[in-house]
Design an enzyme around this catalytic site. Structure first.
Site, mmCIF file in Angstrom:
data_model
loop_
_atom_site.group_PDB
_atom_site.id
_atom_site.type_symbol
_atom_site.label_atom_id
_atom_site.label_comp_id
_atom_site.label_asym_id
_atom_site.label_seq_id
_atom_site.Cartn_x
_atom_site.Cartn_y
_atom_site.Cartn_z
ATOM 1 N N ASP A 126 152.552 26.415 35.128
ATOM 2 C CA ASP A 126 151.565 27.475 35.630
ATOM 3 C C ASP A 126 152.597 28.227 36.112
ATOM 4 O O ASP A 126 153.083 28.234 37.424
ATOM 5 C CB ASP A 126 150.470 26.980 36.376
ATOM 6 C CG ASP A 126 149.441 27.680 36.501
ATOM 7 O OD1 ASP A 126 149.396 28.802 36.219
ATOM 8 O OD2 ASP A 126 148.156 26.931 36.280
ATOM 9 N N ASP A 222 149.102 33.071 35.438
ATOM 10 C CA ASP A 222 148.253 32.954 36.010
ATOM 11 C C ASP A 222 147.598 34.657 36.550
ATOM 12 O O ASP A 222 148.699 35.459 36.669
ATOM 13 C CB ASP A 222 148.407 32.302 37.649
ATOM 14 C CG ASP A 222 147.183 32.347 38.470
ATOM 15 O OD1 ASP A 222 146.326 31.378 37.944
ATOM 16 O OD2 ASP A 222 147.312 33.059 39.392
ATOM 17 N N GLU A 279 146.357 34.343 31.570
ATOM 18 C CA GLU A 279 144.879 34.021 32.220
ATOM 19 C C GLU A 279 144.380 35.502 32.068
ATOM 20 O O GLU A 279 145.250 36.209 33.177
ATOM 21 C CB GLU A 279 144.766 33.378 33.661
ATOM 22 C CG GLU A 279 143.565 33.382 33.880
ATOM 23 C CD GLU A 279 143.288 32.998 35.220
ATOM 24 O OE1 GLU A 279 142.343 32.304 35.622
ATOM 25 O OE2 GLU A 279 144.123 33.426 36.166
ATOM 26 N N HIS A 352 140.085 24.211 35.945
ATOM 27 C CA HIS A 352 139.887 23.755 37.448
ATOM 28 C C HIS A 352 139.123 24.800 38.288
ATOM 29 O O HIS A 352 139.130 24.625 39.504
ATOM 30 C CB HIS A 352 141.373 23.720 38.121
ATOM 31 C CG HIS A 352 142.039 25.076 37.917
ATOM 32 N ND1 HIS A 352 142.740 25.481 36.699
ATOM 33 C CD2 HIS A 352 142.492 25.944 38.675
ATOM 34 C CE1 HIS A 352 143.225 26.660 36.802
ATOM 35 N NE2 HIS A 352 142.987 27.106 38.003
ATOM 36 N N ASP A 353 138.794 25.993 37.612
ATOM 37 C CA ASP A 353 138.010 26.992 38.234
ATOM 38 C C ASP A 353 136.606 27.016 37.764
ATOM 39 O O ASP A 353 135.805 27.728 38.362
ATOM 40 C CB ASP A 353 138.803 28.449 37.942
ATOM 41 C CG ASP A 353 139.902 28.769 38.429
ATOM 42 O OD1 ASP A 353 140.364 28.059 39.378
ATOM 43 O OD2 ASP A 353 140.728 29.550 37.659
HETATM 44 C C1 GLC Z 1 143.459 31.739 38.827
HETATM 45 C C2 GLC Z 1 143.672 30.541 39.081
HETATM 46 C C3 GLC Z 1 143.029 29.958 40.242
HETATM 47 C C4 GLC Z 1 143.574 30.620 41.442
HETATM 48 C C5 GLC Z 1 143.873 32.034 41.270
HETATM 49 C C6 GLC Z 1 144.809 32.832 42.379
HETATM 50 O O1 GLC Z 1 142.644 32.366 38.523
HETATM 51 O O2 GLC Z 1 143.095 29.658 37.879
HETATM 52 O O3 GLC Z 1 142.527 28.610 40.516
HETATM 53 O O4 GLC Z 1 142.918 30.475 42.583
HETATM 54 O O5 GLC Z 1 144.335 32.417 40.130
HETATM 55 O O6 GLC Z 1 146.088 32.433 41.840
#
Ligand code: GLC
Length: 572
Positions: A126, A222, A279, A352-353
């Protein structure tokens, strides 16, 4: 390979397979490895603790590689395992090329890569490149004065705007030493890096290349839509009683972002047999071709349209969410399927979110086991690479803590404060936290019925879900009808099905608010997937199933109507 080439290959393969099964293997090998098999996502802190300290570790992942293999997964996406103060559980990185001692050592990591390779599984890292931790040496230097060598490695301003960070509160934090504000899209401890500075970009690319040299199989990148900021910083229309406006609406997908990303691709991804998945909250389906595929940057993109269908826009204000309308959820999925017809797509319902999908997408009162299998049926029969999030494969459900103090997730606290500022009572605000908290997905993995679900011999960092005695891997391994065994069967089925790998997607009855029904077609061969999202019986026109036979489903028998939460796949 684009879709047309794939179909040509697969058709030849079907026709010739009768005569010579070897050809089947040859044609199938044209599909890239990351298209053929699902990816299993691990949140290491909650996966398996081998030391008794209450948090999971890399050795725990190594110990469970055979388990992951049993799901026929081709890769593991590890959420961040780098050194970090863990304010956002690793998404606040203080060293991009190290291993957090909480999770183990670099030797453990090397062993994980080797052991995974033995099982034909790749490890995907990641990359959190929009921001670092405020404890990263780069930031410590940057904040020390206005004229140090890293002075503009972050985003510093004399004036602040009314932007609200994604975790709540102003997106600007005052720094005494510099007498200036710095920008943070997420928590105050996650200052945004300044991608306009070529030295910053190079340092980040070097970090990614470090992991490529270690033999990783790819990257999940990310929060990538936030790396480019607008030229002029201005206040936005307030959407909150405190006069702030969501930063997402001010900075996401700023013009020029693709230039940065193409440089990233050239300097890091090109020439490696890896996959990349960005993402990218709110990249529009019609823009996907600029982001993915041969002319884009990444191989796949996690866009949020189907998982954020309960929110009005990209800002995800939990207490302003609305009930999910099935037709909108289906439209989001269908739009993405259509937009990636010539490209490729990551299919996911959990990570995980996000809350657990058995709670998120089904009405109250739905049977959780049927619901978990129903989501699996969609996950494995849409077109794209399925992403399984740890625990999804045993049907883990949302948890519920009574007090905001019991929540670890930083965004839950921000969401709670925003709801209270908006006039909600503690009880009302908690209702939304319980529904949407990221801790729903972060409770420890449930391995068996022993103390702490077999996750740790110590005190778990987050409460274990109270249902662990009835929902755990050990029990499900023994039960042929379990969610876990359903996942295993579906995964193996999907991974060897030319129709599911390459077939055309078409949605039927898009306006129907009760059933999601779609076809996958390759030449003369067709599958139909149908899922009843209600808690009552639903009838579908019988002619849809003419000449089709049920192949599998979450009810073992067949009726002329769809029972509550029933999911089934038919083939001709
Ligand atoms: C992404 C991750 C999340 C994190 C955020 C900041 O959305 O999936 O878990 O808190 O980025 O890095």
């Amino acid at each position: 390979m684009n879709r047309r080439e794939f179909i040509k290959g697969a058709m030849t393969m079907t026709a010739l397979a009768w005569a010579n099964p070897i050809i089947l293997v040859d044609a199938a090998s044209q599909i890239k490895w990351w298209q053929k098999k699902p990816v299993y996502q691990i949140y290491p802190k909650s996966f398996l603790d081998t030391t008794g300290k209450g948090t999971g570790d890399l050795r725990g992942v190594i110990n469970k590689l055979d388990y992951i293999k049993s799901l026929d997964a081709g890769a593991i996406w590890l959420t961040p395992i780098y050194p970090s103060p863990m304010v956002d559980n690793g998404y606040d990185i203080s060293d991009y090329t190290g291993i957090n001692p909480l999770f183990g050592t670099m030797e453990d990591f090397d062993e994980l890569i080797d052991e995974a390779k033995e099982r034909d599984i790749k490890i995907v890292m990641d990359l959190v490149f929009n921001h670092s931790s405020d404890q990263h040496p780069w930031f410590l230097e940057s904040k020390s004065s206005r004229d140090n060598p890293k002075a503009d490695w972050y985003i510093w301003r004399d004036e602040k705007t009314n932007w609200r960070s994604i975790f709540g509160g102003s997106a600007w934090e005052w720094c005494e030493e510099r007498q200036q504000y710095y920008l943070h899209t997420f928590a105050t401890q996650q200052p945004d890096l300044n991608w306009e500075n070529p030295e910053v970009r190079q340092a980040l690319f070097d970090a990614a290349n470090f992991w490529l040299d270690k033999g990783v199989g790819g990257f999940r990148i990310d929060a990538i839509v936030y790396i480019k900021k607008p030229k002029i910083f201005a206040d936005g229309a307030p959407d909150s009683p405190d006069g702030t406006c969501a930063i997402h609406n001010m900075t996401a997908n700023t013009d020029g972002i693709l230039d940065f990303l193409h440089e990233f691709k050239r300097k890091v991804f090109d020439g490696h047999d890896i996959f990349t998945v960005g993402e990218a909250n709110s990249v529009k389906p019609e823009d996907l071709r600029y982001w993915v595929g041969a002319d884009g940057v990444f191989d796949m993109l996690f866009e949020f349209s189907h998982v954020n269908v309960m929110f009005n826009n990209g800002d995800e204000i939990w207490h302003r969410s609305k009930p999910i309308k099935l037709s909108e959820f289906k439209k989001a999925l269908s739009d993405s399927q259509r937009a990636t017809r010539e490209l490729w797509y990551p299919i996911y319902f959990e990570n995980h979110d996000k809350p657990r999908s058995v709670n998120n997408f089904f009405p109250h009162g739905s049977d959780k086991i049927l619901a978990a299998k129903a989501m699996a049926t969609i996950l494995f029969t849409l077109r794209g690479t399925p992403f399984i999030y740890q625990g999804e494969e045993i049907g883990l459900a949302n948890t519920k803590f009574d007090s905001i103090d019991d929540y670890d997730d930083i965004s839950s606290h921000g969401a709670y404060d925003l709801a209270r500022a908006d006039g909600l009572s503690d009880k009302e605000a908690m209702r939304f936290v319980q529904k949407f908290s990221r801790d729903n997905a972060r409770t420890p993995m449930q391995w068996d019925s022993s103390k702490n679900a077999g996750f740790t011999s110590g005190k778990p960092w987050l409460f274990v879900h109270s249902d662990f005695k009835s929902c755990n891997v050990e029990l499900e391994e023994k039960n042929p009808d379990s969610v876990l065994n359903f996942y295993r069967k579906l995964s193996a089925f999907r991974n060897s099905s030319e129709i599911l790998l390459g077939g055309e997607y078409e949605e039927l009855y898009p306006d129907n608010e009760e059933i999601f029904i779609f076809t996958r077609t390759l030449g003369e061969k067709k599958f139909i997937t149908a899922v009843n999202f209600t808690t009552h019986d639903v009838k579908l026109p019988a002619q849809i199933f003419d000449g089709m036979k049920k192949i599998f489903g979450n009810y073992s028998d067949e009726k002329k109507y769809f029972r509550p939460t029933e999911a089934a796949v038919y083939g001709n």
